[in-house]
Every structure is written in structure tokens, then in C-alpha cells.
Design a protein around this motif. Structure first.
Motif, PDB file in Angstrom:
ATOM      1  N   LEU A 157      20.635  15.491   7.293  1.00  0.00           N
ATOM      2  CA  LEU A 157      21.684  14.486   7.089  1.00  0.00           C
ATOM      3  C   LEU A 157      22.433  14.726   5.781  1.00  0.00           C
ATOM      4  O   LEU A 157      23.658  14.619   5.733  1.00  0.00           O
ATOM      5  N   PHE A 158      21.695  15.071   4.723  1.00  0.00           N
ATOM      6  CA  PHE A 158      22.330  15.338   3.437  1.00  0.00           C
ATOM      7  C   PHE A 158      23.232  16.571   3.534  1.00  0.00           C
ATOM      8  O   PHE A 158      24.324  16.584   2.990  1.00  0.00           O
ATOM      9  N   TYR A 159      22.785  17.609   4.232  1.00  0.00           N
ATOM     10  CA  TYR A 159      23.602  18.809   4.413  1.00  0.00           C
ATOM     11  C   TYR A 159      24.898  18.442   5.141  1.00  0.00           C
ATOM     12  O   TYR A 159      25.991  18.831   4.721  1.00  0.00           O
ATOM     13  N   GLN A 160      24.779  17.700   6.228  1.00  0.00           N
ATOM     14  CA  GLN A 160      25.963  17.335   7.009  1.00  0.00           C
ATOM     15  C   GLN A 160      26.913  16.464   6.205  1.00  0.00           C
ATOM     16  O   GLN A 160      28.136  16.598   6.336  1.00  0.00           O
ATOM     17  N   PHE A 161      26.398  15.600   5.375  1.00  0.00           N
ATOM     18  CA  PHE A 161      27.259  14.735   4.581  1.00  0.00           C
ATOM     19  C   PHE A 161      27.981  15.518   3.483  1.00  0.00           C
ATOM     20  O   PHE A 161      29.186  15.367   3.301  1.00  0.00           O
ATOM     21  N   PHE A 162      27.267  16.348   2.744  1.00  0.00           N
ATOM     22  CA  PHE A 162      27.853  17.037   1.597  1.00  0.00           C
ATOM     23  C   PHE A 162      28.516  18.368   1.939  1.00  0.00           C
ATOM     24  O   PHE A 162      29.469  18.760   1.278  1.00  0.00           O
ATOM     25  N   ILE A 163      28.007  19.086   2.939  1.00  0.00           N
ATOM     26  CA  ILE A 163      28.521  20.422   3.251  1.00  0.00           C
ATOM     27  C   ILE A 163      29.384  20.403   4.518  1.00  0.00           C
ATOM     28  O   ILE A 163      30.472  20.932   4.536  1.00  0.00           O
ATOM     29  N   GLY A 164      28.860  19.807   5.573  1.00  0.00           N
ATOM     30  CA  GLY A 164      29.583  19.743   6.837  1.00  0.00           C
ATOM     31  C   GLY A 164      28.644  19.968   8.005  1.00  0.00           C
ATOM     32  O   GLY A 164      27.412  19.981   7.836  1.00  0.00           O
ATOM     33  N   PRO A 165      29.204  20.164   9.200  1.00  0.00           N
ATOM     34  CA  PRO A 165      28.368  20.367  10.386  1.00  0.00           C
ATOM     35  C   PRO A 165      27.437  21.573  10.222  1.00  0.00           C
ATOM     36  O   PRO A 165      27.802  22.562   9.586  1.00  0.00           O
ATOM     37  N   ILE A 166      26.269  21.463  10.806  1.00  0.00           N
ATOM     38  CA  ILE A 166      25.312  22.572  10.776  1.00  0.00           C
ATOM     39  C   ILE A 166      25.665  23.521  11.915  1.00  0.00           C
ATOM     40  O   ILE A 166      25.621  23.127  13.081  1.00  0.00           O
ATOM     41  N   PRO A 167      26.034  24.753  11.595  1.00  0.00           N
ATOM     42  CA  PRO A 167      26.399  25.698  12.648  1.00  0.00           C
ATOM     43  C   PRO A 167      25.215  25.964  13.583  1.00  0.00           C
ATOM     44  O   PRO A 167      24.062  26.007  13.137  1.00  0.00           O
ATOM     45  N   PRO A 168      25.485  26.153  14.880  1.00  0.00           N
ATOM     46  CA  PRO A 168      24.410  26.466  15.823  1.00  0.00           C
ATOM     47  C   PRO A 168      23.637  27.695  15.375  1.00  0.00           C
ATOM     48  O   PRO A 168      24.222  28.678  14.929  1.00  0.00           O
ATOM     49  N   GLY A 169      22.332  27.615  15.434  1.00  0.00           N
ATOM     50  CA  GLY A 169      21.479  28.734  15.067  1.00  0.00           C
ATOM     51  C   GLY A 169      21.139  28.815  13.586  1.00  0.00           C
ATOM     52  O   GLY A 169      20.294  29.611  13.199  1.00  0.00           O
ATOM     53  N   LEU A 170      21.801  27.989  12.740  1.00  0.00           N
ATOM     54  CA  LEU A 170      21.491  28.025  11.318  1.00  0.00           C
ATOM     55  C   LEU A 170      20.209  27.260  11.052  1.00  0.00           C
ATOM     56  O   LEU A 170      20.065  26.115  11.448  1.00  0.00           O
ATOM     57  N   HIS A 171      19.283  27.908  10.383  1.00  0.00           N
ATOM     58  CA  HIS A 171      18.024  27.276   9.987  1.00  0.00           C
ATOM     59  C   HIS A 171      18.147  26.907   8.521  1.00  0.00           C
ATOM     60  O   HIS A 171      18.253  27.787   7.666  1.00  0.00           O
ATOM     61  N   LEU A 172      18.181  25.593   8.240  1.00  0.00           N
ATOM     62  CA  LEU A 172      18.293  25.156   6.850  1.00  0.00           C
ATOM     63  C   LEU A 172      16.980  25.424   6.129  1.00  0.00           C
ATOM     64  O   LEU A 172      15.915  25.077   6.620  1.00  0.00           O
TER      65      LEU A 172
END
Length: 75
Positions: free
Chosen positions: A47-62
Motif C-alpha cells: 500500500l505504501f509503495y502504491q501511494f508514494f511510487i505508483g501502481p505495482i507493475p505485474p511480475g514485480l516482487h517488492l
């Protein structure tokens, strides 16, 4: 745009490491856990990534460079 208070109030900043530690529910492995909608669970670092950076690209492992499972710092 500000992070919704309901989720951001559950973090604690560690000034030495720069980690933003999730202080609420965690999985047995220590990763943060939050219910977002009708019982659906997710990890707050997502949620923090999506809020500050943007959508999580498919296949990206945070992953966290700090290796702290409870850290939600997206930077």
C-alpha cells in the motif's frame, strides 16, 4: 496528497536505519498485514509503495534492501 491517517498512524520511524516499521498486525514471518476490504488481507508495504511510487507493475516482487520484514518504507 497525504497518506490516509488510518494507515500512516501505525508506523514508527527508526531515524538510525531509515526504516518505517509497521506496528500493527504481522504475519508469523514478521511482515505487516492489514485488512483492506471485506476481509481481504494485504501487506502494508504494498500500500505504501502504491501511494508514494505508483501502481505495482505485474511480475514485480517488492523487496526491502534493509531486509526488515516489518519495514514499509517504499524508498
Amino acid at each position: 496528497m497525504m497518506m490516509p491517517m488510518r494507515i500512516s498512524q501505525h508506523t514508527r520511524l527508526d531515524p538510525q536505519s531509515g526504516c518505517w516499521y509497521w506496528t500493527r498486525a504481522k504475519t508469523p514471518c514478521g511482515y505487516g498485514q492489514v485488512v483492506i476490504w471485506q476481509g481481504k488481507r494485504t501487506h502494508p508495504h504494498r500500500l505504501f509503495y502504491q501511494f508514494f511510487i505508483g501502481p505495482i507493475p505485474p511480475g514485480l516482487h517488492l523487496d526491502r534492501l534493509c531486509r526488515q520484514p516489518a519495514c514499509v518504507n517504499p524508498f
